[in-house]
Design an enzyme around this catalytic site. Structure first.
Site, mmCIF file in Angstrom:
data_model
loop_
_atom_site.group_PDB
_atom_site.id
_atom_site.type_symbol
_atom_site.label_atom_id
_atom_site.label_comp_id
_atom_site.label_asym_id
_atom_site.label_seq_id
_atom_site.Cartn_x
_atom_site.Cartn_y
_atom_site.Cartn_z
ATOM 1 N N SER A 165 -14.602 3.620 2.287
ATOM 2 C CA SER A 165 -13.992 4.371 1.210
ATOM 3 C C SER A 165 -13.233 3.482 0.248
ATOM 4 O O SER A 165 -12.566 2.539 0.644
ATOM 5 C CB SER A 165 -13.034 5.396 1.810
ATOM 6 O OG SER A 165 -12.040 5.711 0.892
ATOM 7 N N LYS A 167 0.850 -1.194 0.000
ATOM 8 C CA LYS A 167 0.000 0.000 0.000
ATOM 9 C C LYS A 167 0.885 1.243 0.000
ATOM 10 O O LYS A 167 1.962 1.249 0.599
ATOM 11 C CB LYS A 167 -0.917 -0.030 1.228
ATOM 12 C CG LYS A 167 -1.976 1.069 1.249
ATOM 13 C CD LYS A 167 -2.959 0.810 2.397
ATOM 14 C CE LYS A 167 -3.823 2.007 2.722
ATOM 15 N NZ LYS A 167 -4.681 1.734 3.900
ATOM 16 N N SER A 186 -9.675 -0.588 7.068
ATOM 17 C CA SER A 186 -9.072 -0.492 5.729
ATOM 18 C C SER A 186 -8.370 -1.754 5.241
ATOM 19 O O SER A 186 -7.934 -1.804 4.087
ATOM 20 C CB SER A 186 -8.092 0.684 5.663
ATOM 21 O OG SER A 186 -8.792 1.878 5.873
#
Ligand SMILES: *[C@@H]1O[C@H](CO)[C@@H](O)[C@H](O)[C@H]1NC(C)=O
Ligand SMILES: *[C@@H]1O[C@H](CO)[C@@H](O)[C@H](O)[C@H]1NC(C)=O
Ligand SMILES: *[C@@H]1O[C@H](CO)[C@@H](O)[C@H](O)[C@H]1NC(C)=O
Ligand SMILES: *[C@@H]1O[C@H](CO)[C@@H](O)[C@H](O)[C@H]1NC(C)=O
Ligand SMILES: *[C@@H]1O[C@H](CO)[C@@H](O)[C@H](O)[C@H]1NC(C)=O
Length: 487
Positions: free
Chosen positions: A161, A103, A187
């Site tokens: 999100s 990431k 996340s």
């Protein structure tokens, strides 16, 4: 990106490998990759070429990978040479020569940018690899690239999100053997569930956060997102442990790391004798929906596998716990974010921006690139307004701790639970505020083919038993399907 000759070579390679016992690179497990390395049918260079080609083709559709590492092929060649020379025999572990995606908030001291999706940080230079990256490199993994950069103006990634979707989408689409994500509140768990892959959100402190663009050290954690529980556990084994640059939390959590690592907990009978709680308020799917039927069936499967499944348990003050406006997070997080982000920025070797205030100014100066119209930057403005951890922040943190102590911790103790199960990332806030771990495993596909997951959550340090349950569940259900992409 790949030149025509390379593309031809890759196509030939794919054909050759497709013929071999149904081995498919894009779904290949870490164990089968190592088998291929050892039996001579596969090299790390083959693998990297395959993934680079796949990334360049699928990226037009998925936009999942923003940067590929120009040093990936040389790294793979070095791994192949090491394996052949036998010099590193003893050191060769499961991830040696295996391509990983990181990431974009995980720092790498190489050609790759580390931006957390913000153009403001493009060109910033980190002093060193993040702690987890140093461990991956020591294990011989090949850093393939970073998942999608997206604008960061909306601030900390929210559970729902798509900002965090890069790594899991890439994992789901077979663009790398394994990927690393980060979670503050959902996340890893959310996008892993929605991409039908396995995500492990480790106990906070089990993996170093040094060199990771932070939201709050109280909740941030780094963990694997992979095709299978076994692959994720291979990665977990490689990245856990003490790091002097994140000293207190990693020292504290290192007591949880079992001798001999985590692979020993991949047991087919891992659900046997486990006490699994089903908290009320999470499985609110109408009767007859795919989700309702699948989850009901999964609970039965766990019972058949020897687990004691206890339904209708109440987590005290659940509605407060899940409400970030009222549980204390809204007060604690902005102050923690400003402090930790400013500290990260000031430690960079070079950076176009050195503080949250400068990022805010950058966003104002680049409203189009940073999608200011859609996202605004309220979260940043609220954070910039804070002045450190004062009385109200301390009070908020103590409220969070109290809620957790009277909530999930008490419930788990009273019922002697090994885990709670919940859908997708629905419980992520409850776990987040106390640094608790979870593993999500594919659990089904909804009406439009949208995947959903089953999340096993537990108390800090419960990774061994969560792995036992998640692995046994995965092996008996085998829900994940190879994704197909509509043209
Ligand atoms: C060699 O490894 C590949 C990849 O894991 C596997 O498909 C194949 O069956 C193996 N061949 C032999 C002879 O073991
Ligand atoms: C990092 O960002 C710079 C500036 O945009 C760009 O030139 C470079 O290609 C990026 N690195 C990689 C590996 O994509
Ligand atoms: C769903 O079905 C169960 C058992 O068939 C029943 O007890 C329950 O009331 C139903 N729930 C709803 C919301 O219809
Ligand atoms: C910042 O603080 C000031 C003074 O307390 C307040 O008036 C303003 O609304 C705050 N701004 C934000 C974005 O919270
Ligand atoms: C939780 O709820 C109880 C009543 O159910 C209340 O007395 C207590 O103060 C609440 N705890 C927190 C931390 O809000």
């Amino acid at each position: 990106m790949p030149r025509p000759l390379l593309a031809v070579a890759v196509a030939a390679l794919v054909l050759a490998l497709a013929g071999a016992h149904g081995f498919r690179i894009e779904e290949a497990s870490v164990d089968s990759i190592q088998l291929g390395f050892n039996n001579g049918s596969l090299t790390s260079v083959d693998l990297v070429r395959f993934y680079l080609d796949r990334i360049s083709r699928l990226n037009r559709l998925l936009h999942a990978v923003i940067e590929v590492n120009p040093d990936a092929l040389p790294q793979a060649a070095r791994a192949d040479a090491e394996r052949c020379s036998g010099r590193h025999r003893r050191a060769i572990g499961a991830l040696h020569g295996v391509p990983v995606l990181l990431k974009d908030n995980i720092a790498t001291r190489d050609a790759l940018n580390t931006t957390a999706g913000s153009f403001a940080l493009l060109g910033s230079v980190v002093r060193r690899d993040a702690g987890v990256v140093r461990r991956l490199r020591r294990a011989g993994a090949v850093v393939l690239g970073k998942p999608a950069r997206q604008t960061w103006t909306s601030g900390p990634t929210s559970a729902a999100s798509p900002v965090a979707a890069g790594a899991p989408a890439a994992a789901g689409a077979g663009m790398a053997a394994v990927t690393l994500g980060t979670e503050t509140d959902g996340s890893i768990l959310c996008p892993a569930s929605l991409n039908s892959v396995v995500g492990i959100k480790p106990t906070v402190g089990l993996t170093s956060r040094a060199g990771v663009i932070p939201i709050t050290p109280r909740q941030d954690t780094v963990g694997p997102i992979c095709h299978t529980v076994a692959d994720a556990v291979h990665v977990l084994d490689a990245i856990v442990g003490y790091d002097a640059r994140d000293a207190t939390p990693t020292m504290e959590a290192s007591k949880y790391i079992p001798h001999g690592g985590y692979m020993q907990f991949l047991k087919k009978g891992g659900l046997g004798g486990k006490r699994i709680g089903v908290p009320s308020g999470f499985f609110n799917f109408p009767n007859g929906t795919v989700q309702q039927m699948a989850y009901a069936q999964h609970l039965n499967t766990m019972r058949k596998q020897g687990a004691v499944v206890i339904e209708n348990l109440d987590i005290e003050n659940l509605s407060v716990l899940l409400d970030s406006q009222n549980n204390g997070q809204q007060i604690a997080l902005p102050a923690e974010f400003k402090l930790s982000l400013n500290s990260y920025l000031s430690n960079l070797l070079y950076s176009p921006v050195r503080s949250l205030a400068e990022i805010i100014a950058f966003n104002n100066a680049h409203p189009v690139e940073e999608n200011m119209k859609e996202n605004g930057q309220t979260v940043f403005l609220v954070a910039e307004n804070t002045t450190g951890i004062g009385a109200s922040e301390r009070e908020a943190i103590s409220q969070l701790n109290k809620l957790s102590a009277n909530g999930l911790k008490k419930l788990m103790r009273e019922h002697e639970l090994d885990a709670i199960v919940t859908p997708n990332n629905a419980v992520s806030s409850v776990l987040a505020i106390d640094g608790m771990p979870a593993i999500t495993v594919p659990a089904g596909y909804g009406k439009l083919g949208v995947p959903f997951g089953l999340c096993f959550g537990g108390l800090r340090g419960y990774e061994p038993r969560l792995i036992e349950m998640a692995y046994a569940f995965e092996q008996v259900t085998m829900v994940r399907k190879t994704p197909t992409f509509l043209p």
